[in-house]
Write a protein that holds these residues in place. Sequence first.
Motif, PDB file in Angstrom:
ATOM      1  N   UNK A  12      -9.379  11.504 -19.006  1.00 24.10           N
ATOM      2  CA  UNK A  12      -8.076  10.908 -18.743  1.00 24.10           C
ATOM      3  C   UNK A  12      -7.625  10.149 -19.987  1.00 24.10           C
ATOM      4  N   UNK A  13      -6.352  10.210 -20.292  1.00 23.81           N
ATOM      5  CA  UNK A  13      -5.827   9.471 -21.434  1.00 23.81           C
ATOM      6  C   UNK A  13      -5.632   8.000 -21.076  1.00 23.81           C
ATOM      7  N   UNK A  14      -5.767   7.120 -22.053  1.00 24.30           N
ATOM      8  CA  UNK A  14      -5.488   5.702 -21.791  1.00 24.30           C
ATOM      9  C   UNK A  14      -4.103   5.528 -21.181  1.00 24.30           C
ATOM     10  N   UNK A  15      -4.045   4.688 -20.175  1.00 24.97           N
ATOM     11  CA  UNK A  15      -2.804   4.476 -19.450  1.00 24.97           C
ATOM     12  C   UNK A  15      -2.607   5.412 -18.283  1.00 24.97           C
ATOM     13  N   UNK A  16      -3.472   6.390 -18.174  1.00 25.45           N
ATOM     14  CA  UNK A  16      -3.368   7.373 -17.104  1.00 25.45           C
ATOM     15  C   UNK A  16      -3.996   6.904 -15.808  1.00 25.45           C
ATOM     16  N   UNK A  86      -5.552   3.162 -16.761  1.00 19.48           N
ATOM     17  CA  UNK A  86      -6.927   3.263 -17.230  1.00 19.48           C
ATOM     18  C   UNK A  86      -7.033   2.911 -18.704  1.00 19.48           C
ATOM     19  N   UNK A  87      -8.167   2.325 -19.082  1.00 19.00           N
ATOM     20  CA  UNK A  87      -8.447   2.042 -20.476  1.00 19.00           C
ATOM     21  C   UNK A  87      -9.856   2.514 -20.802  1.00 19.00           C
ATOM     22  N   UNK A  88     -10.206   2.440 -22.052  1.00 11.06           N
ATOM     23  CA  UNK A  88     -11.496   2.987 -22.478  1.00 11.06           C
ATOM     24  C   UNK A  88     -12.685   2.296 -21.811  1.00 11.06           C
ATOM     25  N   UNK A  89     -12.473   1.063 -21.396  1.00  9.50           N
ATOM     26  CA  UNK A  89     -13.568   0.345 -20.724  1.00  9.50           C
ATOM     27  C   UNK A  89     -13.847   0.878 -19.324  1.00  9.50           C
ATOM     28  N   UNK A  90     -12.981   1.729 -18.822  1.00 13.33           N
ATOM     29  CA  UNK A  90     -13.218   2.354 -17.526  1.00 13.33           C
ATOM     30  C   UNK A  90     -14.089   3.597 -17.657  1.00 13.33           C
ATOM     31  N   UNK A  91     -14.390   4.001 -18.861  1.00 11.35           N
ATOM     32  CA  UNK A  91     -15.274   5.147 -19.061  1.00 11.35           C
ATOM     33  C   UNK A  91     -16.658   4.839 -18.516  1.00 11.35           C
ATOM     34  N   UNK A  92     -17.122   5.694 -17.608  1.00 12.45           N
ATOM     35  CA  UNK A  92     -18.398   5.430 -16.953  1.00 12.45           C
ATOM     36  C   UNK A  92     -18.730   6.577 -16.009  1.00 12.45           C
ATOM     37  N   UNK A 123     -16.302   9.824 -15.594  1.00  6.45           N
ATOM     38  CA  UNK A 123     -14.913   9.553 -15.959  1.00  6.45           C
ATOM     39  C   UNK A 123     -14.893   9.119 -17.422  1.00  6.45           C
ATOM     40  N   UNK A 124     -14.101   9.799 -18.215  1.00  7.83           N
ATOM     41  CA  UNK A 124     -13.969   9.479 -19.626  1.00  7.83           C
ATOM     42  C   UNK A 124     -12.510   9.200 -19.938  1.00  7.83           C
ATOM     43  N   UNK A 125     -12.244   8.016 -20.469  1.00 10.67           N
ATOM     44  CA  UNK A 125     -10.887   7.637 -20.845  1.00 10.67           C
ATOM     45  C   UNK A 125     -10.810   7.673 -22.361  1.00 10.67           C
ATOM     46  N   UNK A 126     -10.053   8.626 -22.864  1.00 13.28           N
ATOM     47  CA  UNK A 126      -9.992   8.820 -24.318  1.00 13.28           C
ATOM     48  C   UNK A 126      -8.763   9.630 -24.662  1.00 13.28           C
ATOM     49  N   UNK A 127      -8.319   9.476 -25.921  1.00 12.11           N
ATOM     50  CA  UNK A 127      -7.190  10.296 -26.384  1.00 12.11           C
ATOM     51  C   UNK A 127      -7.754  11.642 -26.748  1.00 12.11           C
TER      52      UNK A 127
END
Length: 127
Positions: A12-16, A86-92, A123-127
Amino acid sequence: QGRLVESGGGLVQPGGSLRLSCAAAGFTLDYYAISWFRQVPGKPREGVSCLSSSGNAVYFADSVKGRATMSKDHAKNAVILQMNSLNTEDTSIYYCAAKYRGSANEYCLDGKGYDLWGQGTQVTVSR
């Protein structure tokens, strides 16, 4: 033997947003509280949110409060976690867990006393 199956993870992209599902197989969720946890390998597990067995109460960790909702899908015997902004800190890796007649309060995030755990979904939050 019952089991929990998580789905809906991915990139998922940041902000998504994401919509995670925790489906029960082999038993009904009617009398179970469902909680979500997440864990990055090498770091402590973190409680994210809880939905009481009655379905009338929810509790969220400060880290997701205001951008997460939980609901029960009775038709699918599942519980949904919706997270926005979502932000990168939600990656987990996100796990759901079931507790018979459980409540939704600060203690539900400690991970203690749960009857069943799912295998997790990444879940991976990244561009």
